[in-house]
Design a protein around this motif. Structure first.
Motif, short mmCIF file in Angstrom:
data_model
loop_
_atom_site.label_atom_id
_atom_site.label_comp_id
_atom_site.label_asym_id
_atom_site.label_seq_id
_atom_site.Cartn_x
_atom_site.Cartn_y
_atom_site.Cartn_z
N LYS A 80 0.83 -1.21 0.00
CA LYS A 80 0.00 0.00 0.00
C LYS A 80 0.86 1.26 0.00
N GLN A 81 2.15 1.10 0.35
CA GLN A 81 3.05 2.24 0.40
C GLN A 81 3.91 2.29 -0.87
N ALA A 82 4.12 3.49 -1.37
CA ALA A 82 4.83 3.67 -2.63
C ALA A 82 6.26 3.14 -2.56
N THR A 83 6.95 3.36 -1.45
CA THR A 83 8.34 2.89 -1.36
C THR A 83 8.41 1.36 -1.43
N ALA A 84 7.41 0.68 -0.88
CA ALA A 84 7.38 -0.78 -0.95
C ALA A 84 7.16 -1.24 -2.38
N ARG A 85 6.25 -0.56 -3.10
CA ARG A 85 6.01 -0.93 -4.49
C ARG A 85 7.26 -0.68 -5.34
N GLU A 86 7.97 0.41 -5.06
CA GLU A 86 9.20 0.69 -5.79
C GLU A 86 10.25 -0.37 -5.51
N ILE A 379 17.51 -9.26 0.90
CA ILE A 379 16.87 -9.24 -0.41
C ILE A 379 16.80 -7.82 -0.96
N LEU A 380 16.49 -6.85 -0.12
CA LEU A 380 16.43 -5.46 -0.58
C LEU A 380 17.82 -4.94 -0.96
N LEU A 381 18.85 -5.40 -0.25
CA LEU A 381 20.22 -5.05 -0.63
C LEU A 381 20.55 -5.63 -2.00
N GLU A 382 20.15 -6.87 -2.23
CA GLU A 382 20.39 -7.51 -3.53
C GLU A 382 19.66 -6.77 -4.65
N GLN A 389 18.03 3.66 2.51
CA GLN A 389 16.68 3.44 2.00
C GLN A 389 15.97 2.33 2.78
N ILE A 390 16.71 1.27 3.06
CA ILE A 390 16.11 0.14 3.78
C ILE A 390 15.71 0.57 5.18
N ASN A 391 16.58 1.29 5.86
CA ASN A 391 16.25 1.73 7.22
C ASN A 391 15.04 2.66 7.22
N ALA A 392 14.93 3.50 6.19
CA ALA A 392 13.76 4.39 6.10
C ALA A 392 12.49 3.57 5.89
N MET A 393 12.57 2.53 5.08
CA MET A 393 11.40 1.67 4.87
C MET A 393 11.02 0.93 6.14
N LYS A 397 7.52 1.31 8.22
CA LYS A 397 6.82 0.03 8.13
C LYS A 397 6.39 -0.31 6.70
N ALA A 398 7.03 0.32 5.71
CA ALA A 398 6.85 -0.12 4.32
C ALA A 398 7.48 -1.49 4.14
N ALA A 399 8.48 -1.78 4.97
CA ALA A 399 9.12 -3.10 5.01
C ALA A 399 9.25 -3.51 6.47
N MET A 400 9.31 -4.81 6.70
CA MET A 400 9.50 -5.32 8.05
C MET A 400 10.50 -6.45 8.00
N LYS A 401 11.26 -6.60 9.08
CA LYS A 401 12.22 -7.69 9.15
C LYS A 401 11.90 -8.54 10.38
N GLN A 402 12.43 -9.72 10.39
CA GLN A 402 12.21 -10.65 11.49
C GLN A 402 12.78 -10.09 12.77
#
Length: 406
Positions: A80-86, A379-382, A389-393, A397-402
């Protein structure tokens, strides 16, 4: 199998972005993962619902999830968030296959339809695992195993045999359609090797399961104008079932002319061997109820062990019944190492079923299914995203980690 000569995994260079959930799609992508594909399971923040279906040592790794998600990696994106879709589009740019089980209309609203993704990556195989084929009367409607079993004739076939419409006691539609999806994706990958071009592949559950059911059950409907019914009589007769013996049950399958002749001669029913109703497969099919009722009566005369010995002697296929709980100790399955135990870092032991397919030059050992968001950062680094960018996501909560395991 001797693994010392293994050169590489059959799909070792293939990357699959998998937005499917529940059983249909995850079963298909697990098959591809078992052939060595790098399957990236893209999950919403709540995770696949099967993570919480059945018993579990830890939350998120429940029994059903364990059965259809081995050998995969998990990334959590809130689309639902643009950064996640990107971020997802960045993954697609380096992928070979994109597969989803979301309604096509919703994918279009997210900008993730086949035209948009294949414009970015012309070599992409875009697989839509839909409930119903595009452009049809049911296009876009939700589909589940039970509803597809009802629509495709499964429940009717059970009613014809038992008198009551029921579903098969297995997730038959999801798993059958998952198999079809896996081989369709493999065929598209093979064609891409020839042409260099990707393509859209649609696997609709209703059409796929109906095709499966009508292999034998279209029957007389093949003959246009002959006024012959659908339904293969041999499998629909109520007498087709495990047969009761003097002390239990047995699965016996005399099929050929030779089988039936040896059965009747060896059981003191010589006259039945000459009965014109039972002398050829056409006659047996036309009189299948009488034949199987007769078989049922004869089977009660001896014990299960006696029948197994008899059938082995006269070369008629027959087996005992395995309960679901007995399968782990079946002597054949044990001798081919069908069940494999894995211990995780929490010292929990999990038992897995290996792929039934064995290939001389490709072997992928079962690996633990991923915890929710276990591989998000890697995966996002790859995909080419920076740590910033990853930390901002993660912060949005555009991204979540374990979370760390205790």
């Amino acid at each position: 199998m001797n693994t010392n000569t293994i050169s590489t995994a059959a799909l070792g260079s293939i990357r699959i972005i998998d937005l499917t959930s529940v059983v249909f799609g995850p079963y298909a992508s697990q098959i591809l993962a078992d052939y060595g594909a790098d399957v990236i399971k893209v999950e919403a923040p709540g995770g696949d619902s099967t993570r919480n279906t059945g018993p579990a040592f830890e939350a998120g790794l429940s029994a059903i999830f364990l059965g259809i998600n081995r050998n995969k990696r998990s990334v959590v994106l809130d689309l639902k968030q643009a950064t996640a879709r990107e971020a997802l589009l960045a993954l697609v740019d380096k992928a070979d296959v994109f597969m989803h089980s979301i309604r096509p209309q919703k994918m279009a609203l997210l900008g993730l339809d086949t035209d948009a993704l294949r414009a970015r990556n012309p070599r992409l195989i875009y697989a839509g695992l839909h409930g119903f084929g595009s452009g049809g009367a049911y296009d876009g409607q939700p589909a589940y195993d039970d509803t597809i079993q009802g629509l495709s004739g499964v429940a009717d076939s059970v009613e014809r045999q038992t008198g009551t419409p029921r579903y098969l006691p297995t997730i038959a539609a999801d798993k059958t359609c998952g198999l079809i999806a896996a081989h369709a994706i493999l065929a598209a990958l093979f064609q891409r090797e020839r042409t260099g071009r990707g393509q859209f592949v649609e696997v609709p559950m209703f059409e796929a399961m109906t095709s499966y059911m009508l292999v034998e059950h279209f029957y007389g409907r093949h003959l246009v104008g002959a006024n012959q019914p659908a339904g293969y009589p041999r499998t629909l007769t109520p007498w087709r079932k495990p047969y009761q013996t003097a002390d239990g049950y047995i699965c016996i399958m005399p099929y050929t002319d030779g089988h039936w002749k040896r059965f009747f001669m060896g059981t003191g029913n010589e006259s039945m061997a000459q009965d014109p109703r039972f002398r050829g497969i056409a006659g047996r099919t036309s009189h299948i109820d009488q034949l199987y009722e007769l078989l049922s009566d004869i089977m009660r005369q001896r014990s299960t062990d006696e029948w197994l010995a008899f059938c082995q002697h006269v070369e008629i296929p027959a087996t005992r019944i395995n309960s679901l709980d007995e399968l782990e100790n079946d002597p054949h399955l044990r001798s081919v190492d069908f069940f494999i135990d894995l211990r995780d870092e929490m010292q929990n032991t999990y038992r897995y079923i290996r792929s039934p397919v064995r290939m001389e030059n490709s072997y992928i050992a079962p690996a633990m299914p991923p915890r929710l968001g276990q591989h998000t950062c890697e995966i996002l680094l790859e995909a080419g995203l920076s740590d910033l960018q990853i930390n901002a996501m993660l912060a949005s909560k555009a991204a979540m980690k374990q979370p760390p395991t205790s």
